[in-house]
Design a protein around this motif. Sequence first.
Motif, PDB file in Angstrom:
ATOM      1  N   THR A 140       0.757  -1.075   0.137  1.00  0.00           N
ATOM      2  CA  THR A 140      -0.094   0.070  -0.098  1.00  0.00           C
ATOM      3  C   THR A 140       0.783   1.325  -0.040  1.00  0.00           C
ATOM      4  O   THR A 140       1.779   1.583   0.790  1.00  0.00           O
ATOM      5  CB  THR A 140      -0.779  -0.022   1.260  1.00  0.00           C
ATOM      6  N   PRO A 141       0.805   1.984  -1.068  1.00  0.00           N
ATOM      7  CA  PRO A 141       1.442   3.239  -1.085  1.00  0.00           C
ATOM      8  C   PRO A 141       1.144   4.336   0.012  1.00  0.00           C
ATOM      9  O   PRO A 141      -0.146   4.493   0.331  1.00  0.00           O
ATOM     10  CB  PRO A 141       1.421   4.025  -2.440  1.00  0.00           C
ATOM     11  N   PHE A 142       2.146   4.973   0.573  1.00  0.00           N
ATOM     12  CA  PHE A 142       1.866   6.235   1.397  1.00  0.00           C
ATOM     13  C   PHE A 142       0.805   7.145   1.073  1.00  0.00           C
ATOM     14  O   PHE A 142       0.114   7.710   2.019  1.00  0.00           O
ATOM     15  CB  PHE A 142       3.076   6.643   1.922  1.00  0.00           C
ATOM     16  N   GLU A 143       0.707   7.278  -0.256  1.00  0.00           N
ATOM     17  CA  GLU A 143      -0.123   8.332  -0.622  1.00  0.00           C
ATOM     18  C   GLU A 143      -1.632   7.871  -0.199  1.00  0.00           C
ATOM     19  O   GLU A 143      -2.436   8.634   0.101  1.00  0.00           O
ATOM     20  CB  GLU A 143      -0.093   8.740  -2.184  1.00  0.00           C
ATOM     21  N   GLU A 144      -1.793   6.615  -0.352  1.00  0.00           N
ATOM     22  CA  GLU A 144      -3.160   5.936  -0.159  1.00  0.00           C
ATOM     23  C   GLU A 144      -3.372   5.749   1.567  1.00  0.00           C
ATOM     24  O   GLU A 144      -4.746   6.308   1.826  1.00  0.00           O
ATOM     25  CB  GLU A 144      -3.254   4.654  -0.399  1.00  0.00           C
ATOM     26  N   ILE A 145      -2.374   5.472   2.135  1.00  0.00           N
ATOM     27  CA  ILE A 145      -2.504   5.741   3.742  1.00  0.00           C
ATOM     28  C   ILE A 145      -2.684   7.033   4.224  1.00  0.00           C
ATOM     29  O   ILE A 145      -3.609   7.241   5.218  1.00  0.00           O
ATOM     30  CB  ILE A 145      -1.065   5.076   4.160  1.00  0.00           C
ATOM     31  N   TRP A 146      -2.015   8.029   3.721  1.00  0.00           N
ATOM     32  CA  TRP A 146      -2.184   9.421   4.232  1.00  0.00           C
ATOM     33  C   TRP A 146      -3.555  10.033   4.043  1.00  0.00           C
ATOM     34  O   TRP A 146      -4.174  10.924   4.674  1.00  0.00           O
ATOM     35  CB  TRP A 146      -1.061  10.358   3.716  1.00  0.00           C
ATOM     36  N   GLN A 147      -4.131   9.474   2.688  1.00  0.00           N
ATOM     37  CA  GLN A 147      -5.362   9.853   2.439  1.00  0.00           C
ATOM     38  C   GLN A 147      -6.475   9.390   3.277  1.00  0.00           C
ATOM     39  O   GLN A 147      -7.337  10.259   3.593  1.00  0.00           O
ATOM     40  CB  GLN A 147      -5.682   9.344   0.834  1.00  0.00           C
ATOM     41  N   ALA A 148      -6.308   8.284   3.711  1.00  0.00           N
ATOM     42  CA  ALA A 148      -7.178   7.699   4.687  1.00  0.00           C
ATOM     43  C   ALA A 148      -7.116   8.366   5.807  1.00  0.00           C
ATOM     44  O   ALA A 148      -8.120   8.724   6.728  1.00  0.00           O
ATOM     45  CB  ALA A 148      -6.955   6.171   4.865  1.00  0.00           C
ATOM     46  N   ILE A 149      -5.731   8.545   6.518  1.00  0.00           N
ATOM     47  CA  ILE A 149      -5.632   9.313   7.925  1.00  0.00           C
ATOM     48  C   ILE A 149      -6.078  10.578   7.834  1.00  0.00           C
ATOM     49  O   ILE A 149      -6.771  11.064   8.791  1.00  0.00           O
ATOM     50  CB  ILE A 149      -4.032   9.144   7.903  1.00  0.00           C
ATOM     51  N   ASP A 150      -5.735  11.327   6.661  1.00  0.00           N
ATOM     52  CA  ASP A 150      -6.309  12.821   6.748  1.00  0.00           C
ATOM     53  C   ASP A 150      -7.770  12.896   6.895  1.00  0.00           C
ATOM     54  O   ASP A 150      -8.124  13.780   7.320  1.00  0.00           O
ATOM     55  CB  ASP A 150      -5.621  13.370   5.452  1.00  0.00           C
ATOM     56  N   THR A 151      -8.474  11.874   6.115  1.00  0.00           N
ATOM     57  CA  THR A 151      -9.909  11.681   6.160  1.00  0.00           C
ATOM     58  C   THR A 151     -10.433  11.824   7.596  1.00  0.00           C
ATOM     59  O   THR A 151     -11.252  12.516   8.162  1.00  0.00           O
ATOM     60  CB  THR A 151     -10.508  10.838   5.224  1.00  0.00           C
ATOM     61  N   LEU A 152      -9.828  10.666   8.355  1.00  0.00           N
ATOM     62  CA  LEU A 152     -10.205  10.517   9.962  1.00  0.00           C
ATOM     63  C   LEU A 152      -9.859  11.673  10.782  1.00  0.00           C
ATOM     64  O   LEU A 152     -10.546  11.862  11.669  1.00  0.00           O
ATOM     65  CB  LEU A 152      -9.261   9.332  10.309  1.00  0.00           C
ATOM     66  N   VAL A 153      -8.537  12.364  10.299  1.00  0.00           N
ATOM     67  CA  VAL A 153      -8.330  13.581  11.087  1.00  0.00           C
ATOM     68  C   VAL A 153      -9.454  14.591  11.079  1.00  0.00           C
ATOM     69  O   VAL A 153      -9.774  15.128  12.007  1.00  0.00           O
ATOM     70  CB  VAL A 153      -6.847  13.913  10.806  1.00  0.00           C
ATOM     71  N   GLN A 154      -9.584  14.934   9.817  1.00  0.00           N
ATOM     72  CA  GLN A 154     -10.829  15.775   9.402  1.00  0.00           C
ATOM     73  C   GLN A 154     -12.128  15.690   9.916  1.00  0.00           C
ATOM     74  O   GLN A 154     -12.897  16.261  10.546  1.00  0.00           O
ATOM     75  CB  GLN A 154     -10.978  15.898   7.796  1.00  0.00           C
ATOM     76  N   GLN A 155     -12.309  14.096  10.314  1.00  0.00           N
ATOM     77  CA  GLN A 155     -13.642  13.806  10.761  1.00  0.00           C
ATOM     78  C   GLN A 155     -13.842  13.696  12.361  1.00  0.00           C
ATOM     79  O   GLN A 155     -14.695  13.467  13.192  1.00  0.00           O
ATOM     80  CB  GLN A 155     -13.934  12.370  10.406  1.00  0.00           C
ATOM     81  N   GLY A 156     -12.277  14.039  12.849  1.00  0.00           N
ATOM     82  CA  GLY A 156     -12.364  14.099  14.534  1.00  0.00           C
ATOM     83  C   GLY A 156     -12.080  12.625  14.977  1.00  0.00           C
ATOM     84  O   GLY A 156     -11.975  12.324  16.195  1.00  0.00           O
ATOM     85  N   LYS A 157     -11.944  11.695  14.185  1.00  0.00           N
ATOM     86  CA  LYS A 157     -11.812  10.205  14.680  1.00  0.00           C
ATOM     87  C   LYS A 157     -10.339   9.962  15.150  1.00  0.00           C
ATOM     88  O   LYS A 157     -10.431   9.009  16.363  1.00  0.00           O
ATOM     89  CB  LYS A 157     -12.131   9.105  13.544  1.00  0.00           C
TER      90      LYS A 157
END
Length: 333
Positions: A140-157
């Motif tokens: 899994t490329p880090f671009e995909e990993i960070w996309q998922a993490i950034d979304t979770l940060v934005q959601q406050g999770k």
Amino acid sequence: MEYTQLGRTGLKVSRLVLGTMNFGPQTDEADSHAIMDAALDAGINFFDTANVYGWGENKGRTEAIIGNWFAKGGERRDKVVLATKVYGNMATDAQPGQPAWPNHDRLSALNIRRAVDASLKRLQTDHIDLYQFHHIDRNTPFEEIWQAIDTLVQQGKILYAGSSNFPGYKIAQANETAARRGTLGLVSEQCLYNLAERRAEMEVVPAAQDYGLGVIPWSPLHGGLLGGIIKKEAEGGRRASGRAADTLKDPAARAQVQAYEDLVGKHGLEPGEVALAWLLTRPGVTGPIVGPRTAAQLESALRAVELELGDELLAGLDEVFPGPGPSPEAFAW
């Protein structure tokens, strides 16, 4: 209790981390809750777990025990910096002898989203303070990993992301990718690091320091090897098992551990407490993870925070357990 910043963040965490891996498999729920209460009373605010803890058919059990403790109230959740991990397969419907159902493990965006929601439910909370990648995912490329993490940060999770068991070059890849995206990246690395296992000093710790990650050593007693195991055996106490037992089968390694216990004994100190206190002197270390099975083990770990190791003892420890030295000098001219 002493506190420090977690890496380059503004987050303040205790210099001991309460590891919860034994909660469920070796320590029942009532005793686990008592240990967490005692840790909080002693000022430990940094709790570490993982979605797979509980193991096998009981994976997720440890997070559930922590969640039930939070549910008791008393500002328990507000006082804790909560860290958990994602990577291991959490599928529950695989047939015996058959491969686990796909997309329930590792670091795909799909599994990260699924795993966060499941952990939040078990932990009975609306957010995770530090969400850690339990292992590298080569597919899994880090671009995909960070996309998922950034979304979770934005959601406050989740608030922060950390790594565990990453080599130095993966820490660099992860944070260079995050920098290109304009996001924070990894803020901590949880790695195997102790007096008897110092390879992290070659590249992992320097990479963590250069990128502003706090280092969180796991297995600070190296599976009990540094907890006075030879003396305990001689006195009819708990015998070595697992990694410690395997290590002591080697005469040279046993002599090294004996030299360690003799050195610590000469200074009138306890081996396990010295091993923890030594890690607290190491550059870049936020705090080691202690995984007590009993309240007495927690009390012993707490004494290490107050322990000051003199220059003579520190030099002796380096003689008994010499580190590999920095990279590349450790393996080149």
